[in-house]
Scaffold this motif. Sequence first.
Motif, PDB file in Angstrom:
ATOM      1  N   ASP A  32       1.886   9.860  -5.523  1.00  0.00           N
ATOM      2  CA  ASP A  32       2.433  11.166  -5.144  1.00  0.00           C
ATOM      3  C   ASP A  32       3.547  11.632  -6.066  1.00  0.00           C
ATOM      4  O   ASP A  32       3.757  12.847  -6.225  1.00  0.00           O
ATOM      5  N   SER A  33       4.273  10.711  -6.686  1.00  0.00           N
ATOM      6  CA  SER A  33       5.425  11.100  -7.502  1.00  0.00           C
ATOM      7  C   SER A  33       5.108  11.209  -8.994  1.00  0.00           C
ATOM      8  O   SER A  33       5.906  11.749  -9.760  1.00  0.00           O
ATOM      9  N   ALA A  85       0.815  -1.208   0.000  1.00  0.00           N
ATOM     10  CA  ALA A  85       0.000   0.000   0.000  1.00  0.00           C
ATOM     11  C   ALA A  85       0.852   1.262   0.000  1.00  0.00           C
ATOM     12  O   ALA A  85       0.562   2.233  -0.714  1.00  0.00           O
ATOM     13  N   ALA A  86       1.914   1.281   0.796  1.00  0.00           N
ATOM     14  CA  ALA A  86       2.772   2.475   0.857  1.00  0.00           C
ATOM     15  C   ALA A  86       3.416   2.740  -0.490  1.00  0.00           C
ATOM     16  O   ALA A  86       3.552   3.899  -0.914  1.00  0.00           O
ATOM     17  N   ALA A  87       3.803   1.680  -1.199  1.00  0.00           N
ATOM     18  CA  ALA A  87       4.426   1.852  -2.511  1.00  0.00           C
ATOM     19  C   ALA A  87       3.439   2.436  -3.514  1.00  0.00           C
ATOM     20  O   ALA A  87       3.809   3.245  -4.374  1.00  0.00           O
ATOM     21  N   LEU A  88       2.176   2.030  -3.428  1.00  0.00           N
ATOM     22  CA  LEU A  88       1.176   2.597  -4.336  1.00  0.00           C
ATOM     23  C   LEU A  88       0.981   4.084  -4.063  1.00  0.00           C
ATOM     24  O   LEU A  88       0.957   4.902  -4.995  1.00  0.00           O
ATOM     25  N   HIS A  95      -1.066  16.716  -9.452  1.00  0.00           N
ATOM     26  CA  HIS A  95       0.233  16.368 -10.023  1.00  0.00           C
ATOM     27  C   HIS A  95       0.702  17.444 -10.999  1.00  0.00           C
ATOM     28  O   HIS A  95      -0.087  18.236 -11.521  1.00  0.00           O
ATOM     29  N   ALA A  96       1.992  17.466 -11.238  1.00  0.00           N
ATOM     30  CA  ALA A  96       2.557  18.381 -12.230  1.00  0.00           C
ATOM     31  C   ALA A  96       2.235  17.864 -13.623  1.00  0.00           C
ATOM     32  O   ALA A  96       2.031  16.673 -13.845  1.00  0.00           O
ATOM     33  N   GLY A  97       2.210  18.765 -14.595  1.00  0.00           N
ATOM     34  CA  GLY A  97       1.947  18.388 -15.972  1.00  0.00           C
ATOM     35  C   GLY A  97       0.470  18.385 -16.273  1.00  0.00           C
ATOM     36  O   GLY A  97      -0.360  17.996 -15.443  1.00  0.00           O
TER      37      GLY A  97
END
Length: 663
Positions: free
Chosen positions: A192-193, A184-187, A217-219
């Motif tokens: 976020d990135s 879950a933390a990886a998702l 998010h950016a973009g």
Amino acid sequence: MFSTRTSRSVALLACMILAGCGTDDPFAPESGVSAAVQQIPAGDSVLTVGQTMKVSTAGLPTSPKIRNGITYVSSDTTVATVDKNGLVLAKAPGRTIISARNRLGAIRFPLTVVQKPTTVIIDPALPDTLSARPDTTVPDVLMPPSVPDGTPPAYNAPMLPAASVNVAVPAVTGKTLRPASNNAAALQDALDSAVGGDEIVLPNGSVYTGNFLLPVHAGAARVTIRSETVSVPAGTRVTPGTSSNFATINTPNSDAALMTRDGAAGWSLIALRITLGSGAPLNYGMVRLGTGNETTLAQLPSNIVLDRVYMTAGTEGQTRRCVAFNGNALAVVNSWLAECHSKGFDTQGIGGWNGQGPYLIENNRIEGSGQAILFGGADPRITDVTPSDITVRNNYFFKPLSWGNGKWTVKAAFELKHARRVLYENNTIENHWADAQTGFAILLQALSDNNSAPWTKVQDVTIRNSVVKNSTGGVNLLSRVAYGANPLMPSEPSRRILITNVLFEEVGKDPFSGIAGRLMQLSHDHEDVTVLQNTFTLTNATASQFVILDGAPATRLTIANNVFPASEYGIFGSGKGEGRAAIDFFTVPGTANVSGNILPGRTESIYPAGNFFPASTAQVTFVSPSSGDFTLRDSPTTPQMYAGSRVGVDGARIITARAAAEK
């Protein structure tokens, strides 16, 4: 600098607001008379070029001691004109102020005139940029037939949605992020990135348990979240079987599996399973696109698409809604929303109230115990926001009969409490019964649920080429209503509603109790409701009423070229009996058109001329019901055509619509 014409319009508007432009001002009160001025809120009246509307003078003060002649003026006659009787004609795109005044006061409202609507696509790379293209998928709306004396009825057609959502699969122009399976933390780290153009790929069969946030998010481009293998082609509805190997995002609690931060924009969720964990408490929304509590437009999420998503609360789970739609440019397509239900609460498959739109709900199967789809149900926190430009197409709204006898709380399958420019077409509603409501499958009522949004409205609704099957009742149109300790009535009635080419198959009898139901109910001060070329069937049973009328009189009501089954009371008015007496009492004089209808077993002498009265439903036959063709067979008592228009549904179009919906 204003142009000359604009300067004059602004000057005239300023004069009107200040109530004093000299003796040549047609609204100037006579000496000694103090005129009250009522400003109608902006944004409440929209016409397309060529449309007309009648100015309501209900807000003007009157006095038996003073002559109350009314003067009408348009501040810009190049946009719209208004004649001495208050009939407005839309002439060219633009804005004008329509005003009506007598010697005691004035009412004024802004009017926007637009060209015939086009479909607008929101570019995923530029989420705030709109680019128009002609809408070739939506034919012109059918007009009602003439009344028996040949005079064309006055009729204002509903506007179709002026915008839609681009649901094309985004191109991947950035990196591919692969969070570890079941982590879950990886998702959340990947969410976020990610930046616009990236994709997040989840291993087939993996399960991510938790409550995940879609951030800003950016973009400008969308970020895609998908399973490793997208086994279902674009444009194809997912099923429980075809989604069995998708990655799963699971919420174990009352919070959402996926929710948005304020202002989140540009996300595509493709080929995923979203579930409610076994034994979880009452869930408040499995996917929440917006909270519904946003107070500024900037906080609303936008440009988010759920495509080929399978979602379920489980056979015993309870959720308030599967998907919350509180934002702009939101879509659910090619998906299957199963077991969206609860006991003692309203549950929607998709529900929203705080956003501008557009919204696209297309090619889905939706199982919602309260409503499959609801717009409204709570008041928007942003002043003057109305959910708009809503397209609901090719969907199958299904309630399993196992939900009956009180297992889950059941309300209307499709309900609008606050919406405008709505197109509902090629949909099927199957199985509906009386429970927490009286059993109408479709319910339209302008209602400010929290008594805080007087701009609430239900306007410009087109319902066509669809099926309602096995339901206690058909359609309930309540115009505007108010409830609670301090009820706030919406400022405008429901306007411009068209119901055409809809097959109501086995409608008028409760599937569980067997109690007779009403096919259609129209209450209060509607304007421009048109019920045209529909067919109602009911085998071995008798409905309560074809149509029941009640409340303040409706204006420009058309009930034309419909086929009805057996009924106890026909077209009935509350306290006024059946037929012409009811129609005349509950409609504004000279504005009703009730003609070309097949009314089996009713008494011809009490109805308007131009209707047809077979002795029983045995004389009402169809081309091939066993094959789904409910085109009316022609006979002297059941003609296929009246006043140059078809009577009942176009069977071929209904067959096509069912094929698109009932997959």
